[in-house]
Design a protein around this motif. Structure first.
Motif, mmCIF file in Angstrom:
data_model
loop_
_atom_site.group_PDB
_atom_site.id
_atom_site.type_symbol
_atom_site.label_atom_id
_atom_site.label_comp_id
_atom_site.label_asym_id
_atom_site.label_seq_id
_atom_site.Cartn_x
_atom_site.Cartn_y
_atom_site.Cartn_z
ATOM 1 N N HIS A 80 0.959 -1.077 0.039
ATOM 2 C CA HIS A 80 0.106 0.049 0.317
ATOM 3 C C HIS A 80 0.988 1.217 -0.155
ATOM 4 N N TRP B 68 -10.374 2.753 4.985
ATOM 5 C CA TRP B 68 -9.255 3.476 4.388
ATOM 6 C C TRP B 68 -9.843 5.030 4.299
ATOM 7 N N MET C 8 -1.993 5.872 2.375
ATOM 8 C CA MET C 8 -3.499 5.637 2.827
ATOM 9 C C MET C 8 -3.148 5.411 4.147
ATOM 10 N N ILE D 273 -4.810 3.446 6.963
ATOM 11 C CA ILE D 273 -5.521 2.177 7.151
ATOM 12 C C ILE D 273 -5.990 1.761 8.544
ATOM 13 N N GLN E 33 -12.466 -3.024 7.793
ATOM 14 C CA GLN E 33 -11.187 -2.172 7.395
ATOM 15 C C GLN E 33 -11.678 -0.928 6.673
#
Length: 229
Positions: A58, A117, A61, A63, A115
């Motif tokens: 990733h 973001w 971002m 997270i 999850q």
């Protein structure tokens, strides 16, 4: 005020992974739901025993993982190895780049999690990891600040002018969402009424700055509230 009902979310069935997408993600695309301000992803995932996400990368971002049941084992290129259990919040700022894996730590029970973001306000900074336990008694009393840009009230500091709160309600308890900014309200589990309208697990509301919301008639409800720029 706009509703986002649980049944309208995107759904992915990978066998080992059942996933519901509040916003466009991977193979699910809906131009009307690309995110809400910097809030880009809310995925509700159920991971089969022993299964998980192999190492992947990733960038840029914020997270966040909110564990609902089961156990999630995490390992990343920053050297962190951790297990995430119910009542725990995990934060990873991907920044200039990070690789990680996530696996269900149980061979018998599924892992259930959200999850999330959030797009950062800066890019290319060093990645960062943090994990914290959230007190269940505090969640049942009032809104608990989980994430904020300045780490206020012991919350995890994130790279965005956004604040994330959690609250648990049941029985005669009531909760209020005041006017003041753009907000996204996601019912993680349970049932409740929002301004007299029924909500079930997975339902969400997108609120304009002038909207006020009264929450009542809750049944084992857990709510996440995103205060957004």
């Amino acid at each position: 005020m706009q509703w986002r009902r649980a049944a309208e979310r995107g759904k992915a069935d990978h066998g080992w992974l059942q996933s519901w997408h509040s916003f466009s993600f991977a193979g699910y695309y809906d131009p009307a739901f690309m995110g809400f301000g910097p809030l880009r992803v809310i995925n509700e995932d159920i991971i089969a025993p022993g299964a998980g996400f192999a190492t992947h990368g990733h960038r840029d971002m914020e997270i966040v993982t909110w564990m609902l049941s089961g156990q999630l084992n995490h390992q990343d290129s920053m050297g962190h190895q951790a297990s995430l259990r119910p009542g725990e919040l995990q934060y990873m700022s991907a920044g200039s780049g990070v690789e990680h894996s996530e696996y269900n730590g149980s061979t018998t029970a599924p892992a259930h999690l959200l999850q999330i973001w959030i797009e950062p306000w800066v890019r290319g900074e060093a990645p960062r990891y943090q994990q914290t336990h959230v007190d269940a008694a505090a969640l049942a009393q009032s809104w608990v600040l989980l994430l904020s840009p300045d780490g206020a009230l012991g919350s995890i500091s994130i790279k965005q002018d956004a604040r994330v709160y959690a609250l648990r309600l049941s029985g005669e308890q009531r909760g209020m969402v005041p006017a003041g900014c753009r907000r996204y309200l996601h019912l993680v589990r349970g049932l409740l009424r929002a301004n007299g309208q029924p909500m079930q697990a997975g339902d969400a509301l997108m609120l304009d700055p002038g909207d006020v919301l009264m929450l009542d008639q809750a049944e084992q409800a857990e709510v996440l509230r995103f205060d957004l720029p």
